[in-house]
Design a protein around this motif. Structure first.
Motif, PDB file in Angstrom:
ATOM      1  N   ARG B 825      -0.774  15.035 -46.183  1.00  0.00           N
ATOM      2  CA  ARG B 825      -1.179  15.258 -47.570  1.00  0.00           C
ATOM      3  C   ARG B 825      -0.549  16.508 -48.129  1.00  0.00           C
ATOM      4  O   ARG B 825      -0.098  16.537 -49.271  1.00  0.00           O
ATOM      5  N   TRP B 826      -0.509  17.557 -47.325  1.00  0.00           N
ATOM      6  CA  TRP B 826       0.115  18.787 -47.809  1.00  0.00           C
ATOM      7  C   TRP B 826       1.605  18.597 -48.032  1.00  0.00           C
ATOM      8  O   TRP B 826       2.215  19.280 -48.860  1.00  0.00           O
ATOM      9  N   LEU B 827       2.168  17.688 -47.268  1.00  0.00           N
ATOM     10  CA  LEU B 827       3.613  17.493 -47.433  1.00  0.00           C
ATOM     11  C   LEU B 827       3.931  16.766 -48.730  1.00  0.00           C
ATOM     12  O   LEU B 827       5.054  16.837 -49.234  1.00  0.00           O
ATOM     13  N   PHE B 828       2.953  16.053 -49.267  1.00  0.00           N
ATOM     14  CA  PHE B 828       3.213  15.255 -50.471  1.00  0.00           C
ATOM     15  C   PHE B 828       3.770  16.108 -51.613  1.00  0.00           C
ATOM     16  O   PHE B 828       4.830  15.793 -52.171  1.00  0.00           O
ATOM     17  N   PRO B 829       3.097  17.201 -51.983  1.00  0.00           N
ATOM     18  CA  PRO B 829       3.691  18.018 -53.062  1.00  0.00           C
ATOM     19  C   PRO B 829       5.076  18.538 -52.720  1.00  0.00           C
ATOM     20  O   PRO B 829       5.950  18.623 -53.607  1.00  0.00           O
ATOM     21  N   ALA B 830       5.290  18.851 -51.441  1.00  0.00           N
ATOM     22  CA  ALA B 830       6.614  19.349 -51.065  1.00  0.00           C
ATOM     23  C   ALA B 830       7.660  18.257 -51.282  1.00  0.00           C
ATOM     24  O   ALA B 830       8.768  18.512 -51.767  1.00  0.00           O
ATOM     25  N   ILE B 831       7.292  17.027 -50.939  1.00  0.00           N
ATOM     26  CA  ILE B 831       8.247  15.940 -51.110  1.00  0.00           C
ATOM     27  C   ILE B 831       8.494  15.681 -52.594  1.00  0.00           C
ATOM     28  O   ILE B 831       9.629  15.433 -53.012  1.00  0.00           O
ATOM     29  N   VAL B 832       7.431  15.772 -53.390  1.00  0.00           N
ATOM     30  CA  VAL B 832       7.603  15.603 -54.832  1.00  0.00           C
ATOM     31  C   VAL B 832       8.588  16.649 -55.358  1.00  0.00           C
ATOM     32  O   VAL B 832       9.500  16.343 -56.140  1.00  0.00           O
ATOM     33  N   THR B 833       8.414  17.873 -54.905  1.00  0.00           N
ATOM     34  CA  THR B 833       9.311  18.944 -55.348  1.00  0.00           C
ATOM     35  C   THR B 833      10.751  18.653 -54.937  1.00  0.00           C
ATOM     36  O   THR B 833      11.690  18.787 -55.735  1.00  0.00           O
ATOM     37  N   LEU B 834      10.899  18.212 -53.688  1.00  0.00           N
ATOM     38  CA  LEU B 834      12.247  17.906 -53.211  1.00  0.00           C
ATOM     39  C   LEU B 834      12.859  16.781 -54.040  1.00  0.00           C
ATOM     40  O   LEU B 834      14.038  16.843 -54.429  1.00  0.00           O
ATOM     41  N   ALA B 835      12.041  15.774 -54.340  1.00  0.00           N
ATOM     42  CA  ALA B 835      12.561  14.640 -55.125  1.00  0.00           C
ATOM     43  C   ALA B 835      13.017  15.121 -56.493  1.00  0.00           C
ATOM     44  O   ALA B 835      14.100  14.762 -56.966  1.00  0.00           O
ATOM     45  N   ALA B 836      12.190  15.955 -57.121  1.00  0.00           N
ATOM     46  CA  ALA B 836      12.548  16.468 -58.438  1.00  0.00           C
ATOM     47  C   ALA B 836      13.864  17.236 -58.357  1.00  0.00           C
ATOM     48  O   ALA B 836      14.756  17.091 -59.204  1.00  0.00           O
ATOM     49  N   PHE B 837      13.980  18.017 -57.308  1.00  0.00           N
ATOM     50  CA  PHE B 837      15.193  18.807 -57.144  1.00  0.00           C
ATOM     51  C   PHE B 837      16.420  17.896 -56.968  1.00  0.00           C
ATOM     52  O   PHE B 837      17.447  18.082 -57.623  1.00  0.00           O
ATOM     53  N   LEU B 838      16.273  16.906 -56.096  1.00  0.00           N
ATOM     54  CA  LEU B 838      17.415  16.016 -55.839  1.00  0.00           C
ATOM     55  C   LEU B 838      17.813  15.260 -57.101  1.00  0.00           C
ATOM     56  O   LEU B 838      18.987  14.990 -57.341  1.00  0.00           O
TER      57      LEU B 838
ATOM     58  N   LEU D  10      -0.450  26.858 -52.751  1.00  0.00           N
ATOM     59  CA  LEU D  10       0.520  25.762 -52.790  1.00  0.00           C
ATOM     60  C   LEU D  10       1.490  25.964 -53.952  1.00  0.00           C
ATOM     61  O   LEU D  10       2.693  25.795 -53.822  1.00  0.00           O
ATOM     62  N   TRP D  11       0.922  26.350 -55.091  1.00  0.00           N
ATOM     63  CA  TRP D  11       1.758  26.549 -56.272  1.00  0.00           C
ATOM     64  C   TRP D  11       2.839  27.581 -55.979  1.00  0.00           C
ATOM     65  O   TRP D  11       4.023  27.368 -56.249  1.00  0.00           O
ATOM     66  N   VAL D  12       2.415  28.666 -55.366  1.00  0.00           N
ATOM     67  CA  VAL D  12       3.377  29.723 -55.042  1.00  0.00           C
ATOM     68  C   VAL D  12       4.408  29.195 -54.044  1.00  0.00           C
ATOM     69  O   VAL D  12       5.612  29.427 -54.188  1.00  0.00           O
ATOM     70  N   LEU D  35       7.321  24.459 -63.637  1.00  0.00           N
ATOM     71  CA  LEU D  35       6.976  23.103 -64.056  1.00  0.00           C
ATOM     72  C   LEU D  35       6.791  22.185 -62.855  1.00  0.00           C
ATOM     73  O   LEU D  35       5.776  21.491 -62.694  1.00  0.00           O
ATOM     74  N   VAL D  36       7.774  22.242 -61.962  1.00  0.00           N
ATOM     75  CA  VAL D  36       7.728  21.355 -60.806  1.00  0.00           C
ATOM     76  C   VAL D  36       6.570  21.720 -59.895  1.00  0.00           C
ATOM     77  O   VAL D  36       5.882  20.835 -59.360  1.00  0.00           O
ATOM     78  N   SER D  37       6.319  22.995 -59.716  1.00  0.00           N
ATOM     79  CA  SER D  37       5.206  23.402 -58.862  1.00  0.00           C
ATOM     80  C   SER D  37       3.907  22.877 -59.425  1.00  0.00           C
ATOM     81  O   SER D  37       3.010  22.460 -58.676  1.00  0.00           O
TER      82      SER D  37
END
Ligand code: NA
Ligand code: NA
Lengths: 133, 974, 531, 160, 93, 110
Positions: B825-838, D10-12, D35-37
């Motif tokens: 679950r914690w990885l989900f936001p990280a993956i979303v961020t990575l997707a946005a970046f890619l 998490l945001w940070v 924004l993305v965070s």
């Protein structure tokens, strides 16, 4: 190879050591993967690579690019973080699954109890997989 | 002008009439007959009126453009010969209509009958009036088709169906041969125009293609005119209503073949091959038909075989290639039409009145229907060639032609002998017909007492018999001029001398006639005891029954051989098909390269040890997967992953970071996908007792050989291309313009979203389609019985949970996933961020919509993995179907947005925007396009995976067949 | 720039848009979806008529191009709307209109997303017809294949899924060949644009020519698989026979895509390819004809017979392409159009004819069972008001179809065969009696195959319409007869107007074998956009 | 909005992740990162990532130091075991835990597993015990005690 | 000098990592059990990722970083799914 | 290195084709995947092998030194389509398995 020539030798040496160390540790880890007789022992071997193996290579990379681009390049640290977070997930799931599989096949390797691993070890060695999959 | 109109009308009127009649109500017998009659009378009148125009070798022509560039125009053309036929077709047609009005039962759907009859008449007229070879073929086949429908009119009868089919198959085959023959003929002449063809006899007869052409055309004529060995369809066609037999099988359709021979006589006749084939086929038919006719027990059978025989006579005459023989042939065509039509009608009346056509059951009918009997007797006499009747005259001419001396002894003897024998046979069957039916003891077992038919029904017979008499007695006046007109249109101005008279003095033909008459009577007397036994079919050759042989041959050819050939030449199994594909592909690639692929420089230059090691693993994995996939599916799946990893590393190594990323991500998704599927496959255990020799079965060896060859081939091809200088291709343009014109530094991405964005639009469409298809298919998914129960692991774990006090349902699973789920679950936001970046960086650096989309989808799948379907769908409304639509729409709209600026689809808008705080930023519409890609990929990937995942829910739900499952997948919700 | 300038791309974008919109609409709104599908298809037909009339209208410049993204050819993708592609687009939209109408009676409800897949199939077809780029062609092939996979499986059921599995496996393998072929061509010639290939092929060094030919040959295999050449066509019969009627009717054009591409490429490269591949096409076509003939005879069920007729039609056309002669090709195109109309019609008819029969009733029951208990097909409604004389109408339609496909006069099949044969003979000097052996074989097979078709159709027709059985008269709705009437009516019109149609096809074919104007139109002016 | 800012750490972290990924601290990137965070935090809300209160964030550094040290030591130990001749004496060890916070447990699991030579196998929520597999018990460390002292205590301090 | 050192170091580490991949690949092929293979696949991915990093250093470019990152962050999804499949016979319940 | 890559392509393709010709649908799907790796590498190889030359433009670099971007773009499309088709084939094989009860590609055990 012109990109390398601008680097100070000491940086090159650090990078070289890091790389070779990281690669060697990872290599030894897979040696363990190949050598250890039981599955439960084998799960420990790759963590060499995910911990210091990866650590050294990534540090080497950070040092190298920081020197090369003359500004801090540390984004590789993300890889280390993610490897450290994700590897345990696989290992936990896998070890637990292995325990249940052994149990189901009558190798009472202690469902929730520490038990003599030798028995499961025996069944592990040379046992070909017959899952039907 | 009138000429054109009347010609056109001759062909069109019957068809128009047919259409009108076809729409009459089922019971409208009278009106249908009336309309048909009017049509026939009108046609006859038109024909009669045109006589003046065709007399004296004039040819009427009317031409309509149809396919002029290929020389196929509709030409209605009337000369003497076709005038004769037209008149015959129209007038006898009229008589048949009148007859059929009374013959057909009120219960039959009579309008259909008349509609078909008129259509047939039209086809026949179209045929004889064709001025174009191909047009002739066209109408020729139409006559076959309508005759088929007419024979099968009483289709509830098996005999009618079989007879119809046989007639169509044989005459239709002939028609196809005619088509080929006419094509060749037209090719030789350089035109399909009949008049041109008729003038080119010399070219044709000396052309190397003459023989095949002749054979093809003869095949058509012989099948249509029921010549040996194709004659047997005609007796079978007697299952048709009698008016049909009277019309088609005596007067018109069967004459099409001889008409064709007469028509093309100036072009084709006169060569030895023509003589031998045509004459002797005709002679054989003549003899065989006459012989068979003697032993028929069916009234119509006798007439049918007699027709076969008379057609043989005509063909023999045409084969002889002398002008006088031609005159005789044309004369006999007309004579035969009159007496045979009347005989068929008479037979029909007998059938109608007595309820049977079986000669064995008939007798003494002269007492009950004297008028009909008289008419039939006269007509039979004409058939037998009795003097003072028309049949006698043409037969006489035939005899005189056969009696001519011929230098070839065989011909010299065989022609007259066979002619006399056949003549005698004709007398025999005619005699038998008359004596058995009209005289002798009256039959006792008839259903009803026979009596004369309605007077109007007899009228057509009377007219025809009258014609027989008139022609027979005063030929020079009645038929003379018309015959001359007809014949001269074939022979041209130099008509041979012939005399139409009853008495020519004592000569050879007369002697032959007398012998034939006497012999016939004698034969009848001799045969009486045999005939009295009532055996159907001729002795000696009965077992050579054409129909049976034909049927067997047809079944053999068209069913049995076809089936085994289909099995031999084809397969319905997948593996051979794929093996063939591989083999053909190898062949296709090898054949051109046999010429050599230029120098292959084998070198180990630039070997990278790291990559070599990677490929050692990669190849081992590939081979491992190949060997493990049968019994160790999971292993194979993982080994496939290993090979995929090697591929990705190669992409990185050789400068394709985008590819590596895509490959890696697709790898992950594919693994999960196949894992989801594995749940539903049957378990498969390696059988320890398996015969080790099976590993070396020929099929496996073959497959191995194919695999090795194909692999080696691909390796060679790629090596050959890699080691030669790259062509100066289109790549340079992209490298030159990606940044300056496309606004992106990642050339691959600029190609994908801009230069070749249309490909990408298509590619995401494919993905969308596939997702929708999987969804649609899985809605109907029924798991196999043995995979419906929960997996073994879950069952065992449930049992443990039930057994143990500290456990309750689901404990093991929740403990199993306790920590992993938190991390996932914690990885989900990280993956979303990575997707946005890619997604956002794709235009300049590796990444892009697809890569980002798959990343995002993996994020979603991870949540499903951690929490299960229900858990996720309680919290996230994913709505993948709408994502798919939105993504496609966005990409499409971006492309079409270019139209607003007056530029083509997918023209990108690109500019640097200077913003207050943020500075100079690139603004490219390509990014919007890429966003569409992203949205679609997320939707499609999630839909596919989730639709499969939902099957577990469906299977687990109490009603195992419940459809709730993947229905949610599209809603992805609640 | 107005909409007219974008005409060439509209036949691709319109179905795409329609497909997307149809995705969004919920399955519950059957009627709305159907109406949209029909509307979009009808609009497509109008578009294709406009496109064709424009392509036919310009006597000189028959080739309209569309440069996607406003990039110059040959670098980016270009669409080419000439007579050939416009004619194919129109043929596809005619069949689509018929099939979509037919589906309205029942089949469109047999599973989700039918209309969407239908429109995407059209998108793929039109794209394949219009594109001037080899790799883009691959993409459109995949679109039409993907949609066809979905449509082939539409209605589900054992037979369809089993056939679908083979279909997909085989075509996936074939797609690999396509990719290998395209990439080889790129690797050797350095281009993907067809017109550019014509130009660059001449510059390919001799030693690399075999590699290029290998690439073209592999491409050819990929197209021949679609076209159904023996021995690559066994999947086709099973799949087409198992598909639902409207889908099979659409599939009738799918095999023609392969033929279209073969024609396009062989004719474009005619000047530079030194006749490469013609013999293969010719003999492959002959073999296909033979197999189709055998198959038609050995088929019991009508759908299977129709599927084999597809092979026959394909084989005939493929063999004709082996002549590389504009006259023969013109005839082949006429035959292609006529036979496609007939095939499509036969697939539709097959369903109606089998409907009243008990054997089919079983199959249908199985299908119904496979429909399962899903809500949308729960109501097995009355199929419709039985029109009077149903059987007569069916019989006449069937007979017309049979005559058309057997090449019996007077319909298009006959005219087409005549045109092909006279084209073939036209290439032989009149005075010379030596007609090549291959031509004899072809003539023989043309005639034998026509005969076989006639025999088989006769068998079926007599069985279905004449033999007394206890089968009840099928209930047929007007929307099911109307498309059949449309197709047959068109084939009659085609025969009646054979002269003008043939002269159109002749100029089309002449233009195809004279790629100058094509290459000029694609590569000539660097100015982007519209014309 | 409150829900979105439920995960400040998490945001940070995501903000930092974005900047690391984009290798830039340009204003545009900062804005994008924010924004993305925010979107990322919203995603965390959606999947209900377990919330914890960080009581003593400073202790995190201490934890990291200890982990690094331990990892280093175990690396050497396991390297020796791998290349050496001595067969490892492995065992399953059950350790009772007081830690209940899911995030704390997850961190503990990661630490134990990431450390070569020990692997977190399963957590039993009923009994609050964890099953750990130890590669080699030969160096005499009482594994349960070690874990309890070195990590659990720290984590308890940090999270509860 | 720097170049020589680095080139040799990179070559050595690439060979070591390639060797690591070979060992992992051997385990992947040999098994003997499914869990061993999953473990081996995980190792294979890790070694591959490190190999990509060394390659990136060799090229002096950071554009290969994402490939490594994706392996680091996402490859575990595949192995975790495999592990779950072994445990439950189903990936998503 | 071209030789190594060519051999690898060959082995991948050979393994894929071997599996493609096997009777079990699972074998076929793995075969198709392996074959698609081979094909992707093949397409990729058509641009020639260039290390350190990713077509990501940097100022001042001669464009002729970059790797050919076209095959890369083609491979990307091919990968995506290949993925889609693998998914589709999987679902169809599952459906066939459900309806026929067997995982034999012909829907019946021989
Ligand atoms: Na990992
Ligand atoms: Na560990």
């Amino acid at each position: 190879m012109s990109v390398f020539d601008g680097l100070p030798v000491w940086i090159a040496v650090i990078v070289a050591i890091c790389l070779v160390a990281g690669a060697a540790i990872t290599f030894v880890g897979t040696v363990g993967l190949a050598r250890f007789p039981t599955f439960y022992q084998r799960i420990h071997a790759p963590t060499l690579g995910t911990s210091f193996g990866a650590f050294f290579v990534i540090v080497g990379s950070m040092v190298f690019f920081t020197a090369l681009e003359a500004r801090p390049v540390i984004h590789e640290v993300l890889i280390l973080v993610f490897v450290l977070i994700t590897t345990p997930v696989t290992l936990m799931l896998l070890a637990r699954a292995a325990l249940y599989r052994d149990r189901a096949e009558g190798n009472d390797v202690g469902a929730d109890m520490p038990a003599a691993e030798n028995r499961s070890a025996r069944s592990d060695v040379g046992d070909t997989d017959q899952t039907g999959l | 002008m009138f000429e054109h109109a009347s010609l056109l009308f001759l062909v069109l009127l019957p068809f128009l009439g047919s259409i009108v009649v076809a729409f009459l109500p089922t019971r409208a017998r009278g009106i249908a007959a009336a309309i048909s009659g009017i049509v026939a009378i009108a046609l006859t009148a038109l024909a009669v009126l045109s006589y003046g125009d065709v007399a004296g070798e004039r040819v009427l022509r009317s031409e309509l453009q149809w396919l002029p560039q290929l020389g196929l125009n509709v030409i209605i053309r009337m000369d003497g010969l076709s005038w004769l036929f037209t008149t015959m077709i129209a007038s006898i047609g009229g008589l048949v209509v009148l007859y059929a009005r009374y013959y057909m039962s009120a219960k039959d759907p009579v309008p259909r009958f008349f509609a078909l009859l008129l259509a047939f008449m039209g086809a026949m007229l179209g045929m004889v009036l064709s001025g174009n070879l191909i047009q002739l073929v066209l109408f020729w086949e139409l006559t076959s088709i309508f005759s088929f429908l007419l024979i099968g009119y009483w289709h509830q009868n098996a005999a009618a169906r079989d007879g119809a089919r046989m007639a169509l198959v044989i005459t239709g085959t002939g028609g196809l041969a005619l088509f080929a023959g006419m094509l060749l003929l037209g090719h030789m002449v350089g035109s399909f125009d009949l008049d041109v063809v008729l003038a080119s006899g010399d070219i044709v007869r000396t052309h190397p293609l003459y023989t095949p052409t002749l054979v093809l055309i003869l095949l058509a004529a012989f099948t249509k005119s029921a010549q040996f060995p194709f004659h047997f369809w005609l007796p079978r066609a007697m299952a048709a209503p009698t008016p049909v037999s009277a019309y088609l099988h005596s007067a018109t359709m069967v004459k099409a073949g001889v008409f064709l021979l007469a028509l093309l006589w100036p072009v084709l006749a006169g060569t030895p091959i023509w003589f031998w084939i045509v004459t002797y086929v005709g002679l054989a038919t003549l003899l065989l038909g006459a012989y068979s006719a003697i032993f028929q027990q069916d009234l119509k059978g006798v007439l049918a075989y007699s027709t076969v025989s008379h057609l043989g006579l005509i063909v023999t005459l045409l084969g002889m290639s002398t002008p006088l023989a031609l005159v005789a042939a044309v004369f006999h065509i007309a004579n035969h039409a009159t007496f045979k039509a009347s005989l068929f009608m008479a037979a029909g009346i007998i059938d109608h009145e007595t309820g049977t056509r079986d000669i064995r059951r008939l007798g003494g009918l002269a007492r009950f229907m004297p008028a009909t009997a008289t008419l039939a007797i006269v007509a039979s006499a004409a058939m037998a060639g009795v003097p003072l009747l028309n049949g006698f005259l043409s037969k006489e001419m035939f005899f005189s032609e056969t009696a001519l001396r011929n230098p070839i002894p065989f011909v010299d003897v065989s022609l007259p002998v066979v002619a006399i024998i056949a003549g005698a046979f004709a007398v025999t069957y005619s005699l038998r017909f008359i004596l058995k039916v009209f005289f002798g003891p009256p039959s006792t077992d008839l259903d009803r007492t026979p009596h004369e038919p309605p007077a109007l029904m007899r009228r057509p017979i009377e007219i025809l018999v009258l014609a027989c008499l008139l022609v027979g007695i005063i030929p020079a006046i009645t038929i003379g001029p018309f015959l001359a007109t007809a014949v001269s249109s074939v022979l041209g101005p130099d008509l041979p001398y012939y005399s139409l008279a009853v008495w020519h003095g004592l000569n050879m033909p007369l002697l032959m006639s007398v012998v034939a008459l006497g012999g016939g009577v004698l034969l009848y007397v001799l045969l009486r005891p045999y005939l009295a036994r009532g055996i159907d079919g001729p002795p000696f050759i009965a077992h050579l029954a054409g129909p049976r042989i034909f049927e067997r041959l047809l079944i053999l050819l068209s069913v049995k051989w076809a089936k085994s050939l289909e099995r031999l030449l084809g397969t319905r199994r997948l593996q051979p098909q794929l093996a063939i594909l591989v083999a053909v592909a190898i062949l296709a690639a090898v054949t051109p390269t046999l010429a050599g692929v230029g120098p292959l420089r084998f070198s180990f230059a630039g070997v990278e040890p790291g990559l070599v090691l990677v490929w050692i693993v990669g190849m081992a994995c590939a081979v491992g997967a190949a060997t493990q996939a049968k019994y160790h599916r999971l292993a194979a799946l993982m080994l496939m992953g290993g090979a995929g990893l090697a591929t990705s590393v190669t992409f990185v190594w050789y400068s394709a970071p985008d590819l590596a990323l895509t490959q890696l991500l697709v790898e992950v998704v594919t693994t999960i996908l196949i894992l989801l599927g594995l749940r539903w496959l049957p378990k498969r255990f390696e059988d320890a007792g398996i015969d080790p020799l099976r590993k070396f079965s020929p099929r496996r060896l073959r497959d191995l050989a194919l695999a090795i060859m194909a692999g080696a081939g691909m390796a060679l091809l790629s090596y050959a291309v890699m080691t030669r200088d790259a062509p100066d291709g289109i790549a340079r343009f992209f490298l030159d313009n990606a940044y300056s014109e496309g606004g992106g530094r990642n050339v691959v991405n600029v190609i994908l979203v801009d230069f070749r964005g249309f490909d990408t639009l298509g590619e995401i469409t494919v993905l969308g389609i596939v997702a929708l298809t999987t969804y649609a298919l899985l809605r109907r998914f029924r798991p196999a019985a043995d995979s419906i129960p929960r997996p073994e692991q879950q069952r065992i774990q449930s049992e443990v949970e039930v057994e143990r006090a500290d456990h309750e349902e689901g404990t093991i699973l929740s403990d199993f996933l306790f920590v992993p789920a938190v991390i996932m679950r914690w990885l989900f936001p990280a993956i979303v961020t990575l997707a946005a970046f890619l997604l956002l960086r794709g235009h300049d650096l590796p990444g892009g919509g697809f890569i980002a989309g798959i990343t995002m989808a993996i994020g979603f799948i991870l949540q499903y993995l951690a929490g299960g379907t229900r858990w996720v769908e309680d919290r996230l409304r994913i709505l993948p179907v709408y994502w798919i639509a939105a993504g496609l729409l966005l990409a499409l709209a971006t492309g079409a947005g270019a139209w607003l600026f007056g530029v083509p689809f997918l023209t990108t808008y690109f500019q640097y925007a200077d913003l207050p705080v943020l500075g100079r930023l690139p603004v490219a519409s390509a990014l919007l396009f890429d966003l569409g890609v992203f949205v679609l990929v997320v939707g499609a990937t999630v839909l596919i995976l989730v639709a499969i995942a939902h099957q577990s829910l469906r299977a687990a739900s109490p009603r195992a067949k419940g459809a709730s499952g993947s229905a949610d997948a599209s809603r992805g919700a609640s | 720039m107005n909409l007219n300038d974008h005409l060439v791309i509209l036949p691709i974008l319109l179905p795409m848009l329609a497909g997307i919109v149809l995705v969004i609409i919920n399955e519950r709104h059957h009627t709305l979806k159907l109406a949209l599908n029909l509307g979009a298809t009808a609009l497509l037909l109008v578009l294709s008529i406009v496109l064709l009339s424009r392509a036919a209208g310009d006597a000189g410049a028959v080739t309209a191009t569309y440069r996607l993204g406003d990039w110059p050819a040959p670098f980016a993708i270009v669409l080419v709307g000439d007579r050939l592609s416009a004619a194919m687009v129109m043929l596809a939209s005619v069949l689509a209109l018929a099939a979509a109408t037919f589906s309205a009676a029942r089949w469109h409800e047999a599973g989700p997303h039918f209309h969407t897949l239908f429109q995407f199939l059209l998108m793929g077809l039109n794209g394949a017809f219009l594109t001037g780029d080899l790799f883009n062609l691959f993409v459109f092939f995949e679109i039409l294949l993907a949609a066809s996979y979905g449509l082939a499986l539409h209605g589900s059921g054992r037979a369809r899924v089993r056939a679908g599995l083979h279909y997909i496996a085989f075509n996936l393998a074939t797609s690999s060949l396509f990719l290998i072929g395209v990439s080889l061509v790129y690797g050797v010639a350095g281009t993907l644009n067809m017109a550019d290939l014509v130009v660059r092929m001449a510059a390919v060094p001799t030693e690399s020519r075999p590699l290029l030919n290998a690439g073209l040959a592999l491409l050819g295999i990929a197209f021949l698989v679609k076209a159904g050449m023996w021995p690559l066509s066994f999947w086709l019969t099973t799949t087409y026979a198992a598909a639902t009627a409207p889908v099979a009717a659409m599939f009738a054009i799918m095999s023609k895509v392969g033929i279209y591409v073969l024609l396009r490429i062989t004719s474009l490269l005619d000047g530079v390819s030194a006749g490469f591949g013609y013999d293969w096409l010719f003999f492959g076509g002959l073999a296909t004809m033979a197999f189709g003939t055998v198959g038609i005879l050995s088929s019991q069920e009508l759908p299977r017979m129709a599927a084999f007729s597809v092979l026959l039609s394909s084989g005939t056309t493929i063999a004709m392409l082996g002549y590389g002669d504009p006259d023969v090709t013109a005839g082949a195109l006429y035959y292609l159009v006529a036979s496609t109309l007939g095939l499509s019609c036969l697939f539709l008819l097959a369903e109606l004819m089998e409907r009243g029969r008990s054997a089919e009733a079983d199959i249908f029951a199985v299908t119904l069972e496979a429909f399962g208990d899903d809500e949308e097909t729960e109501h097995e409604e009355e199929v419709g008001i039985a029109i009077p004389a149903t059987m007569v109408v069916l019989a006449i339609s069937f007979a017309t179809c049979a005559i058309l496909l057997a090449g019996m006069p007077p319909l298009g099949g006959f005219v087409g065969k005549f045109a092909m044969l006279s084209g073939m003979l036209g290439s032989v000097p009149v005075a010379d009696g030596t007609v090549p052996a291959g031509t004899w074989w072809l003539m023989g097979l043309l005639i034998v195959s026509g005969l076989a078709t006639m025999i088989a159709m006769l068998r079926t027709g007599i069985n279905r319409f004449w033999a007394p059985t206890d089968d009840h008269v099928p209930r047929v709705r007007v929307v099911e007869i109307a498309p059949i009437a449309l197709l047959l009516g068109l084939s009659v019109v085609l025969a009646l107007t054979a002269g003008s149609v043939m002269s159109f096809l002749q100029t089309l074919s002449d233009a195809a074998y004279d790629p100058g104007s094509y290459v000029q139109a694609v590569l000539g002016s660097i100015a982007g956009g519209g014309q | 909005m409150r829900r979105v800012f439920a995960y400040p750490v998490l945001w940070v972290a995501l903000f930092g992740m974005w900047l690391l990924l984009s290798r830039s601290v340009a204003p545009g990137q900062l804005l994008l990162a924010a924004l993305v965070s925010t979107i990322g935090c919203w995603a965390a809300v959606a999947v209900e990532a377990p919330k914890s209160k960080l009581r003593k964030p400073a202790l995190v550094l201490k934890l990291i130091g200890r982990v690094l040290l331990d990892v280093f030591r175990s690396n050497i130990a396991v390297l020796q075991l791998t290349v050496g001749r001595r067969a490892p004496r492995s065992a399953f060890v059950t350790i009772p835990l007081e830690l209940r916070d899911p995030n704390g447990l997850a961190i503990l699991a990661c630490i134990i597993t990431a450390t070569p030579g020990s692997a977190w196998i399963n957590y039993n929520a009923r009994t609050s015990t964890v099953l750990v597999h130890v590669l080699d018990t030969g160096d005499g460390i009482a594994w349960g005690e070690a874990v309890k002292h070195s990590y659990e205590a720290l984590l308890l301090e940090i999270f509860e | 000098m720097s170049a020589t050192i680095l080139v040799i170091a990179i070559l050595v580490s690439q060979v070591l990592l390639g060797g690591a991949m070979c060992l992992a690949g051997w385990r992947l092929l040999k098994g003997p059990r499914a869990q061993d293979r999953v473990l081996a696949l995980d190792s294979l991915y890790l070694s591959g990722m490190l190999l990509l990093l060394t390659f990136g250093i060799g090229s002096g470019q950071t554009i290969y970083f994402e490939a490594a990152l994706v392996i680091g962050l996402l490859s575990f999804v595949a192995t975790a799914a495999l592990a779950k499949f072994l445990m439950r016979g189903e990936v998503i319940e | 290195m071209e030789l190594v890559l060519a051999i690898s392509i060959g082995v991948l393709a050979g393994s894929g084709i071997w599996l493609l010709l096997r009777p079990r649908s699972f074998q076929v799907i793995i075969g198709l995947s392996l074959l698609s790796y081979a094909v992707n590498l093949f397409i990729f190889s058509m641009g020639g092998l260039k290390s350190d030359a990713a077509p990501i433009l940097e100022q001042g670099v001669d464009v002729s030194t970059y790797a050919d971007p076209v095959p890369q773009a083609l491979v990307l499309t091919a990968i995506v389509i290949g993925f889609a088709m693998t998914a589709l084939f999987l679902v169809v094989l599952l459906a066939a398995r459900g309806l026929t009860g067997t995982d034999h590609v012909d829907g019946r055990e021989r």
